[in-house]
Scaffold this active site. Structure first.
Site: not given
Length: 572
Positions: A87, A373, A391, A393, A410, A437-438, A460
């Protein structure tokens, strides 16, 4: 002799079939890059990295080395899963007022996205390097060959890329947008052949010199200059921020659902814990008996989603900076108390986060995750798996590009408002912190202790609901991964649910309204991919809404019936 040969062929066909590697990805050219590695003797990890790099070229609106990734790796020999947190991170100069203007007022999400301040230190290459160290077989440079070929020799603009260029490229720097535009500035038409020589050169350098060449030296200096010198929202990133970045080994997060062991990514991703909460809260209901065509089943799914999203919004952030009460959130007694709030006959008038054991006081999150993503699933001939979500974003990220490669936005996944009513948000901006994040790359063991399915999604915060819905489809409704992914989604992160337009949910809206649901009908732009083991053989699923494919290592593609008009999808 001929009969003997036919008999032997019959006997050994299942063995050959079982040993077949499979790649599911959002673009056929990227899937082909992965299967090229499998044919060369590469592992699932090798194939996944090659697929990620190719997606960087052909699907630049969604992912790339200017962004970040979460990776789950399954080792068939040890029957264990490890994770990689790639990330993006905030520059050390970032404060909780990072997205405030000169007058001390918070920026809107739309105003915060373009330019340098939204760019987090990219993590994708560091994540690839750590994953390769753990599970790679082929040389690092070999994995770049397909992507370099696509960037240098060119590729045809797909409908989805064309759609993104039309709808979402307004904030993109002119020099980058010119790559995909006609001389009069119009987005290139579907089928137009395009090359990206600057990106090809960048990929060649990283292939030859290794990932450090991206994080230190001239390349890092160029990236820092781009974000700090941006015309909009200039950043305060340093070359030290890039040099210090490291991909992290996080504990795998596992739970159970009807005898299946479900493992996913933990914080800073909220995807895994939220999927586990949704499923655990549904377990007391007979979802199998209700079936996929029953509005009550979807109402229950929506109610469980609301409860899980409320907890997720309040409590989940980067565990290196905030206390995340994972044990409390996944405690069976706590989840039973949350499930008891759900009724098959009515909708909760109000939904609030609960108070799990170990929960600190937090403010509800205000971040907005959008749809830039991609997800991919790979299994190799030995049964090793790489499940990846990666991703930049928003579509085309921050709009900034370096050497033909988009940089992420991000940091707008952080809560722009750091506090409310005196409480600090778990997901507020802090220097060095990773935004929540999801993304929910997930690997599921069946009751027999063997991996049953690996799945992930893009879109998302819909990612959580997509993965949970697909697992209900596979486990409760006995659907194939392909059919489970293809099911329409009732997405309910809050009081209002969105029923995916053009799916089986259209006919259920009156019944859902009768149950007290507040429902809107709209397209959702979903995108999921999976590999699954069925009767000892590996196959897969790819989202019929996308251009995704399932391809075996011989390059054979599973026929997928497409749905929806791809160029008209509202989001990536």
């Amino acid at each position: 002799m001929k009969k003997l040969f036919l008999l032997l062929a019959f006997l050994f066909t299942p063995i050959f079939a079982q040993a077949q590697g499979v790649v599911s990805a959002a673009d056929p050219r990227a899937a082909a890059a992965g299967t090229e590695m499998l044919r060369a003797g590469g592992s699932a990890t090798d194939a996944a990295i090659a697929t990620m790099l190719a997606l960087n070229v052909v699907e630049p609106q969604s992912s790339g080395i200017g962004g970040g990734s979460f990776i789950l790796q399954y080792n068939a020999r040890t029957n264990r899963i490890t994770t990689v947190d790639g990330r993006e991170a905030a520059p050390m100069a970032a404060t909780d007022r990072w997205f405030f203007d000169l007058e001390g007022k918070p920026l809107s999400h739309a105003a915060a996205v373009p330019g340098g301040r939204s760019v987090g230190v990219p993590g994708a290459l560091r994540a690839m390097a750590l994953a390769h160290k753990r599970g790679g077989k082929l040389p690092w440079a070999r994995l770049f060959a397909p992507a370099i070929r696509l960037a240098s020799q060119g590729f045809d603009v797909s409908p989805r890329l064309n759609n993104a260029l039309i709808q979402f490229s307004g904030h993109v720097d002119p020099a980058y947008r010119a790559l995909y535009s006609t001389p009069d500035g119009k987005p290139l038409a579907v089928g137009t052949h395009v090359t990206n020589p600057e990106q090809a050169a960048l990929l060649r350098r990283v292939a030859k010199l290794g990932p450090d060449s991206f994080y230190v030296g001239p390349q890092a200096q160029k990236l820092v200059a781009a974000v700090n010198g941006a015309a909009r929202n200039p950043s305060k990133m340093t070359t030290g921020d890039l040099a210090a970045y490291a991909a992290k080994d996080r504990p795998v997060l596992c739970g159970s659902y009807r005898g299946y062991k479900i493992c996913s990514m933990g914080p800073p991703s909220s995807g895994g814990v939220t999927v586990l909460m949704i499923l655990a809260q549904l377990e007391r209901f007979d979802m199998a008996k209700l079936g996929k065509d029953n509005p009550v089943a979807w109402h229950l799914f929506a109610e469980s989603s609301r409860l899980a999203y409320a907890d997720r919004d309040l409590y989940v952030g980067d565990p290196d900076y905030v206390k995340v009460p994972l044990a409390g959130l996944l405690d069976r007694t706590y989840l039973a108390s949350r499930s008891a709030l759900i009724s098959p006959d009515s909708t909760m008038p109000k939904v609030a986060a609960g108070t799990p054991v170990g929960a600190p006081a937090r403010v509800r999150a205000q971040s907005q995750e959008v749809h830039g993503t991609t997800s991919l699933s790979v299994v190799d001939t030995a049964g090793n798996i790489a499940q990846v979500t990666t991703t930049v974003e928003s579509p085309f990220g921050s709009g900034l590009a370096v050497d033909g490669t988009i940089l992420n936005n991000e940091l707008t996944d952080f809560d722009i408002m750091p506090e409310k009513d005196g409480w600090l948000a778990a997901n507020r901006v802090e220097g060095g912190k990773r935004p929540r994040s999801s993304m929910a790359p997930t690997i599921v063991y069946g009751p027999d202790g063997k991996v049953r399915i690996a799945i992930g999604a893009a879109g998302g915060s819909t990612i959580i609901a997509q993965v949970a819905k697909a697992l209900v489809g596979v486990i409760d409704w006995k659907l194939s991964a392909q059919d489970a992914i293809g099911l329409g989604l009732l997405y309910a992160p809050g009081q209002v649910a969105v029923a995916e337009k053009g799916t089986q949910l259209d006919a259920m809206i009156p019944a859902l309204l009768g149950l007290g649901e507040k429902v809107q009908s709209a397209p959702l732009g979903l995108k999921a991919n999976a590999v699954e083991r069925v009767k000892g053989r590996w196959t897969g699923g790819a989202d019929p809404r996308s251009e995704g494919v399932v391809m075996d290592q011989q390059g054979r593609t599973t026929v997928i019936k497409r749905v929806g008009a791809q160029p008209n999808r509202p989001s990536e």
